[in-house]
Write a protein that holds these residues in place. Structure first.
Motif, PDB file in Angstrom:
ATOM      1  N   ASN A 111     -12.592  11.990  14.955  1.00 46.78           N
ATOM      2  CA  ASN A 111     -11.798  12.044  16.187  1.00 46.78           C
ATOM      3  C   ASN A 111     -10.454  12.729  15.970  1.00 46.78           C
ATOM      4  O   ASN A 111      -9.957  13.405  16.863  1.00 46.78           O
ATOM      5  CB  ASN A 111     -11.614  10.636  16.757  1.00 46.78           C
ATOM      6  N   ARG A 112      -9.864  12.590  14.777  1.00 49.03           N
ATOM      7  CA  ARG A 112      -8.625  13.318  14.472  1.00 49.03           C
ATOM      8  C   ARG A 112      -8.895  14.816  14.426  1.00 49.03           C
ATOM      9  O   ARG A 112      -8.070  15.624  14.853  1.00 49.03           O
ATOM     10  CB  ARG A 112      -8.039  12.853  13.132  1.00 49.03           C
ATOM     11  N   ALA A 113     -10.054  15.202  13.896  1.00 49.08           N
ATOM     12  CA  ALA A 113     -10.402  16.615  13.795  1.00 49.08           C
ATOM     13  C   ALA A 113     -10.605  17.244  15.171  1.00 49.08           C
ATOM     14  O   ALA A 113     -10.407  18.446  15.344  1.00 49.08           O
ATOM     15  CB  ALA A 113     -11.647  16.792  12.948  1.00 49.08           C
ATOM     16  N   LYS A 114     -10.986  16.454  16.159  1.00 46.74           N
ATOM     17  CA  LYS A 114     -11.165  16.981  17.509  1.00 46.74           C
ATOM     18  C   LYS A 114      -9.848  17.446  18.118  1.00 46.74           C
ATOM     19  O   LYS A 114      -9.820  18.324  18.970  1.00 46.74           O
ATOM     20  CB  LYS A 114     -11.750  15.902  18.428  1.00 46.74           C
ATOM     21  N   GLU A 122      -9.794  21.756   8.816  1.00 48.58           N
ATOM     22  CA  GLU A 122     -10.330  21.555   7.475  1.00 48.58           C
ATOM     23  C   GLU A 122      -9.485  20.562   6.698  1.00 48.58           C
ATOM     24  O   GLU A 122     -10.005  19.720   5.977  1.00 48.58           O
ATOM     25  CB  GLU A 122     -10.382  22.892   6.729  1.00 48.58           C
ATOM     26  N   ALA A 123      -8.153  20.645   6.848  1.00 51.17           N
ATOM     27  CA  ALA A 123      -7.262  19.714   6.162  1.00 51.17           C
ATOM     28  C   ALA A 123      -7.460  18.295   6.673  1.00 51.17           C
ATOM     29  O   ALA A 123      -7.458  17.337   5.890  1.00 51.17           O
ATOM     30  CB  ALA A 123      -5.808  20.143   6.335  1.00 51.17           C
ATOM     31  N   VAL A 124      -7.681  18.146   7.971  1.00 53.64           N
ATOM     32  CA  VAL A 124      -7.885  16.820   8.549  1.00 53.64           C
ATOM     33  C   VAL A 124      -9.209  16.238   8.057  1.00 53.64           C
ATOM     34  O   VAL A 124      -9.293  15.065   7.709  1.00 53.64           O
ATOM     35  CB  VAL A 124      -7.859  16.892  10.090  1.00 53.64           C
ATOM     36  N   LEU A 125     -10.247  17.072   8.006  1.00 54.18           N
ATOM     37  CA  LEU A 125     -11.556  16.602   7.559  1.00 54.18           C
ATOM     38  C   LEU A 125     -11.535  16.237   6.080  1.00 54.18           C
ATOM     39  O   LEU A 125     -12.311  15.388   5.649  1.00 54.18           O
ATOM     40  CB  LEU A 125     -12.630  17.633   7.855  1.00 54.18           C
ATOM     41  N   GLN A 126     -10.696  16.884   5.291  1.00 50.03           N
ATOM     42  CA  GLN A 126     -10.591  16.553   3.876  1.00 50.03           C
ATOM     43  C   GLN A 126      -9.823  15.255   3.673  1.00 50.03           C
ATOM     44  O   GLN A 126      -9.826  14.706   2.585  1.00 50.03           O
ATOM     45  CB  GLN A 126      -9.883  17.683   3.107  1.00 50.03           C
ATOM     46  N   GLY A 127      -9.155  14.779   4.706  1.00 45.22           N
ATOM     47  CA  GLY A 127      -8.419  13.519   4.595  1.00 45.22           C
ATOM     48  C   GLY A 127      -7.002  13.718   4.096  1.00 45.22           C
ATOM     49  O   GLY A 127      -6.417  12.817   3.503  1.00 45.22           O
ATOM     50  N   LYS A 128      -6.432  14.904   4.318  1.00 41.90           N
ATOM     51  CA  LYS A 128      -5.073  15.191   3.836  1.00 41.90           C
ATOM     52  C   LYS A 128      -4.078  15.091   4.962  1.00 41.90           C
ATOM     53  O   LYS A 128      -4.359  15.199   6.095  1.00 41.90           O
ATOM     54  CB  LYS A 128      -5.026  16.581   3.215  1.00 41.90           C
TER      55      LYS A 128
END
Length: 128
Positions: A111-114, A122-128
């Protein structure tokens, strides 16, 4: 007790760099046969150099027993196997480690990546 392994429909998939076949196992008097025993027999039969390049999956025992059928993938190189094989099968084979995260964390990350666009995603999906 002994069992016999027979392959049918052996196919060479040159694009992916593997041979694939449907495997029939006859195991009279036994409930089932372990994948390791089947793999050892296939390695000996097809003269496979690296036993880890042989992936077995999808085995079902026929009603009444005595026969199981599944699928066998024999990769030419380990790199090709790591590239094309799904991650969950590599985890089962012990070649990858499973990343443990809770279901809620995965949903929150999605949901953050949306909410972001382009390379920030990509940075959000990596958890950074």
């Amino acid at each position: 007790m002994s069992f016999t392994v027979r392959t049918r429909k052996m196919m060479n998939n040159a694009v992916i760099g593997r041979r694939q076949a449907i495997v029939d196992i006859h195991h009279p008097g036994m409930a089932n046969v372990s994948r390791e025993e089947i793999k050892q027999k296939l390695v000996a039969t097809f003269k496979i150099k690296d036993a880890e390049c042989c992936i077995l999956h999808g085995f079902r025992t026929q009603f009444g027993g005595n026969k199981s059928t599944g699928f066998c993938l024999i990769y030419n190189k380990r790199e090709e196997m790591m590239k094309f094989e799904p991650k969950f099968r590599l985890v089962r084979a012990g070649l990858e480690t499973k990343v443990e995260s809770s279901r809620q964390q995965r949903h929150q990350r999605k949901n953050r990546a949306k909410k972001v666009r382009c390379t920030k995603k990509e940075a959000v999906l990596q958890g950074k």
